[in-house]
Design a protein around this motif. Structure first.
Motif, PDB file in Angstrom:
ATOM      1  N   ALA A  34      18.750  32.198   3.318  1.00  0.00           N
ATOM      2  CA  ALA A  34      18.469  30.951   2.600  1.00  0.00           C
ATOM      3  C   ALA A  34      17.816  29.927   3.528  1.00  0.00           C
ATOM      4  N   TYR A  35      18.345  29.765   4.736  1.00  0.00           N
ATOM      5  CA  TYR A  35      17.724  28.861   5.708  1.00  0.00           C
ATOM      6  C   TYR A  35      16.257  29.233   5.926  1.00  0.00           C
ATOM      7  N   ARG A  36      16.033  30.528   6.132  1.00  0.00           N
ATOM      8  CA  ARG A  36      14.679  31.021   6.419  1.00  0.00           C
ATOM      9  C   ARG A  36      13.694  30.618   5.320  1.00  0.00           C
ATOM     10  N   PHE A  37      14.056  30.877   4.075  1.00  0.00           N
ATOM     11  CA  PHE A  37      13.096  30.640   2.996  1.00  0.00           C
ATOM     12  C   PHE A  37      13.068  29.198   2.515  1.00  0.00           C
ATOM     13  N   TRP A  38      14.131  28.431   2.751  1.00  0.00           N
ATOM     14  CA  TRP A  38      14.033  26.993   2.492  1.00  0.00           C
ATOM     15  C   TRP A  38      13.008  26.353   3.440  1.00  0.00           C
ATOM     16  N   ILE A  39      13.078  26.743   4.708  1.00  0.00           N
ATOM     17  CA  ILE A  39      12.112  26.221   5.686  1.00  0.00           C
ATOM     18  C   ILE A  39      10.697  26.637   5.308  1.00  0.00           C
ATOM     19  N   ALA A  40      10.527  27.930   5.001  1.00  0.00           N
ATOM     20  CA  ALA A  40       9.198  28.451   4.664  1.00  0.00           C
ATOM     21  C   ALA A  40       8.643  27.783   3.405  1.00  0.00           C
ATOM     22  N   ALA A  41       9.489  27.624   2.372  1.00  0.00           N
ATOM     23  CA  ALA A  41       9.032  27.009   1.127  1.00  0.00           C
ATOM     24  C   ALA A  41       8.638  25.550   1.349  1.00  0.00           C
ATOM     25  N   ALA A  42       9.403  24.830   2.168  1.00  0.00           N
ATOM     26  CA  ALA A  42       9.085  23.423   2.447  1.00  0.00           C
ATOM     27  C   ALA A  42       7.738  23.305   3.159  1.00  0.00           C
ATOM     28  N   LEU A  43       7.481  24.195   4.119  1.00  0.00           N
ATOM     29  CA  LEU A  43       6.202  24.165   4.833  1.00  0.00           C
ATOM     30  C   LEU A  43       5.037  24.501   3.907  1.00  0.00           C
ATOM     31  N   LEU A  44       5.223  25.481   3.050  1.00  0.00           N
ATOM     32  CA  LEU A  44       4.161  25.856   2.115  1.00  0.00           C
ATOM     33  C   LEU A  44       3.886  24.741   1.112  1.00  0.00           C
ATOM     34  N   LEU A  45       4.952  24.107   0.612  1.00  0.00           N
ATOM     35  CA  LEU A  45       4.761  22.998  -0.327  1.00  0.00           C
ATOM     36  C   LEU A  45       4.047  21.834   0.339  1.00  0.00           C
ATOM     37  N   ALA A  46       4.403  21.530   1.584  1.00  0.00           N
ATOM     38  CA  ALA A  46       3.723  20.460   2.322  1.00  0.00           C
ATOM     39  C   ALA A  46       2.240  20.776   2.486  1.00  0.00           C
ATOM     40  N   ALA A  47       1.936  22.054   2.776  1.00  0.00           N
ATOM     41  CA  ALA A  47       0.534  22.455   2.937  1.00  0.00           C
ATOM     42  C   ALA A  47      -0.237  22.296   1.631  1.00  0.00           C
ATOM     43  N   ILE A 188      13.152  29.772  -5.086  1.00  0.00           N
ATOM     44  CA  ILE A 188      14.073  30.362  -6.062  1.00  0.00           C
ATOM     45  C   ILE A 188      15.003  31.362  -5.380  1.00  0.00           C
ATOM     46  N   GLY A 189      14.441  32.233  -4.541  1.00  0.00           N
ATOM     47  CA  GLY A 189      15.265  33.223  -3.848  1.00  0.00           C
ATOM     48  C   GLY A 189      16.270  32.581  -2.912  1.00  0.00           C
ATOM     49  N   ALA A 190      15.831  31.580  -2.134  1.00  0.00           N
ATOM     50  CA  ALA A 190      16.720  30.908  -1.188  1.00  0.00           C
ATOM     51  C   ALA A 190      17.832  30.151  -1.913  1.00  0.00           C
ATOM     52  N   THR A 191      17.475  29.470  -2.996  1.00  0.00           N
ATOM     53  CA  THR A 191      18.479  28.689  -3.732  1.00  0.00           C
ATOM     54  C   THR A 191      19.489  29.604  -4.401  1.00  0.00           C
ATOM     55  N   THR A 192      19.035  30.732  -4.908  1.00  0.00           N
ATOM     56  CA  THR A 192      19.963  31.710  -5.500  1.00  0.00           C
ATOM     57  C   THR A 192      20.976  32.182  -4.463  1.00  0.00           C
ATOM     58  N   LEU A 193      20.492  32.493  -3.266  1.00  0.00           N
ATOM     59  CA  LEU A 193      21.382  32.920  -2.186  1.00  0.00           C
ATOM     60  C   LEU A 193      22.322  31.798  -1.771  1.00  0.00           C
TER      61      LEU A 193
END
Length: 298
Positions: A34-47, A188-193
């Motif tokens: 979850a940590y991994r994909f929350w970070i990744a999703a935040a970076l992608l959304l910022a981009a 979605i995957g990170a939040t589910t986890l």
């Protein structure tokens, strides 16, 4: 561009397997993912916001996004994180290299795509290779449920990856970029986890060791933001079957690293097994023009 995307995928994902093992221990696996994909999703959304690209998916995409988030960024990684408790990272990568075969099977089951005869022959080569690769470890230990569980989890994770590939291909056919779909599927995957971890009472601790933090950042940024985007762009450009061929080279990178860091022991049977897995994938997805030339030559 296809060559660049291919090389990025092989080099980045070939090294993420060992990084996963660096995260095992203090932090529960679902929380680390979850940590991994929350970070990744935040970076992608910022981009997306900085570059003023479309950031909100259309209504018809949400069912695919939820399915991809659960399959690719939740169940897939849960399987491989827990498999790493029982088998080496290099062995996981070898099992994962059969992904093109499972993508072909998933395409047949869910999309009605025909499976070519050479794909079936390649599948037999690949499965025989996996048996040979694990045979030395299992010799006299077939009652070792841990190794068998690690193998089963790796196969399950590979199947989830195959389903996620087809979902990404479907969304790209709707005109949606992997930048957009990855952002929301990862979230979605990170939040589910995260919700599941809370419900199960798992602690949301953060291991402060440099080893864990380095692995987290490496998996989140190169491994997820760059790796998944490069791979899924390749899926959109050349199709899921041909893009998944990049997984053929993962075991070479991952087993080399596993030999150095995990003390993986090579045996003649293991070498033959790796060769069969690679040959099976090459045979299954050999381009028609090259196949015709080889037939003419022999």
């Amino acid at each position: 561009m296809n060559i660049l995307l291919y090389l990025l995928t092989v080099l980045i994902w070939g090294t993420t397997w060992i990084a996963i093992t660096f995260q095992l221990g203090v932090v529960p696996a679902p929380v680390s993912i979850a940590y991994r994909f929350w970070i990744a999703a935040a970076l992608l959304l910022a981009a997306l916001l900085v570059t003023r690209q479309r950031w909100w998916p259309p209504r018809q995409a949400w069912r695919y996004l939820f399915a991809q988030g659960i399959a690719l960024f939740c169940l897939n990684f849960l399987c491989f994180y827990y498999a790493a408790l029982y088998i080496t990272s290099g062995q996981e990568a070898v099992v994962f290299s059969t992904a093109p075969l499972w993508i072909a099977l998933a395409g047949r089951l869910f999309l009605g795509r025909p499976i070519r005869g050479q794909v079936m022959v390649g599948a037999l080569f690949g499965l025989a290779g996996i048996v040979l690769l694990f045979a030395p470890q299992m010799s006299g230990h077939w009652n070792d449920s841990g190794v068998l569980l690690g193998l089963a989890l790796s196969l399950g994770g590979t199947w989830c990856f195959a389903c996620g590939n087809l979902l990404s291909s479907r969304m790209q056919s709707l005109g949606l970029t992997p930048w957009l779909t990855n952002t929301w599927a990862m979230l979605i995957g990170a939040t589910t986890l995260g919700v599941a971890a809370l419900a199960l009472g798992m602690p949301f601790a953060l291991d402060p060791s440099p080893r864990y933090l380095w692995a987290l950042l490496y998996l989140a940024i190169p491994g997820s933001v760059i790796g998944f985007t490069a791979y899924l762009l390749l899926v959109g450009r050349i199709g899921p079957d041909r893009a998944a061929y990049s997984t053929v080279l993962f075991p070479i990178v991952a087993l080399t690293i596993s030999t150095i860091y995990e003390g993986y022991q090579w045996t003649p049977a293991a070498l033959c097994g790796l060769a069969l897995v690679l040959a099976g994938n090459v045979l299954a997805f050999l381009p028609p023009t090259l196949r015709a030339r080889l037939k003419a030559a022999f």
